[in-house]
Design an enzyme around this catalytic site. Structure first.
Site, PDB file in Angstrom:
ATOM      1  N   PRO A  64       2.787  29.386 -11.356  1.00 20.09           N
ATOM      2  CA  PRO A  64       4.132  30.248 -10.347  1.00 20.09           C
ATOM      3  C   PRO A  64       3.792  29.383  -9.171  1.00 20.09           C
ATOM      4  O   PRO A  64       2.718  29.272  -8.288  1.00 20.09           O
ATOM      5  CB  PRO A  64       3.940  31.675 -10.428  1.00 20.09           C
ATOM      6  CG  PRO A  64       3.319  31.488 -11.189  1.00 20.09           C
ATOM      7  CD  PRO A  64       2.632  30.551 -11.987  1.00 20.09           C
ATOM      8  N   CYS A  65       5.002  28.742  -8.642  1.00 17.14           N
ATOM      9  CA  CYS A  65       4.769  27.900  -7.342  1.00 17.14           C
ATOM     10  C   CYS A  65       5.116  28.412  -6.169  1.00 17.14           C
ATOM     11  O   CYS A  65       5.434  28.485  -5.342  1.00 17.14           O
ATOM     12  CB  CYS A  65       6.122  26.704  -6.931  1.00 17.14           C
ATOM     13  SG  CYS A  65       7.417  26.831  -8.243  1.00 17.14           S
ATOM     14  N   GLN A  66       5.715  30.001  -6.256  1.00 16.74           N
ATOM     15  CA  GLN A  66       6.660  30.214  -5.252  1.00 16.74           C
ATOM     16  C   GLN A  66       5.592  30.375  -3.751  1.00 16.74           C
ATOM     17  O   GLN A  66       5.992  30.347  -2.887  1.00 16.74           O
ATOM     18  CB  GLN A  66       7.078  32.030  -5.372  1.00 16.74           C
ATOM     19  CG  GLN A  66       7.841  32.214  -6.187  1.00 16.74           C
ATOM     20  CD  GLN A  66       7.858  32.361  -7.604  1.00 16.74           C
ATOM     21  OE1 GLN A  66       6.848  31.638  -7.829  1.00 16.74           O
ATOM     22  NE2 GLN A  66       8.277  32.945  -8.773  1.00 16.74           N
TER      23      GLN A  66
END
Length: 133
Positions: A64-66
């Site tokens: 996940p890149c958030q």
């Protein structure tokens, strides 16, 4: 793509690979690999597959890149979601696949003034792989 350091055998024939997708989302890695002509034998998904893992040749993940995104809060690898990178590397060290491929957002290069990308490269090298980007 990161490749386990190993000498190539002369005349080595391609075979089916066992493939594990971590954080697989819509399955983009498997589609791309199949379109590239890779023969996939066993195919596991971390999202839904709690079973014991067989020998794995390839692991892919897009953690996940958030926390790394330029549009996000920039918590970096210490963030709750992007910290899953370390879980993926734990699995890679345990299973020792020949290859692993991961993708993330452009912000991974600048997160924490570039220190997060340095940490990623160190994790890859300390796990016995050559990283290329």
């Amino acid at each position: 793509m990161c490749k386990k350091r190993r000498r190539k055998e002369v005349g080595e024939e391609p075979r089916e690979i066992n493939f594990l997708e971590l954080f697989s989302g819509i399955g983009g890695f498997s589609l791309g690999l199949q379109q590239a002509g890779l023969k996939i034998g066993w195919h596991g998904f971390s999202d839904i597959d709690p079973d014991r893992l067989p020998r794995v040749d390839l692991i892919t993940f897009g953690f996940p890149c958030q926390d790394l995104s330029q549009a996000g809060r920039r918590a970096g690898l210490q963030g709750e979601r992007s910290g899953l990178f370390f879980e993926a590397m734990r699995i890679i060290r345990a299973k020792k696949p020949k290859y692993f491929i991961f993708e993330n957002v452009k912000g991974v290069f600048s997160s924490n003034k570039g220190e997060d990308f340095t940490i990623i490269l160190q994790e890859i090298a300390e796990s016995g792989y050559d990283g290329q980007w």
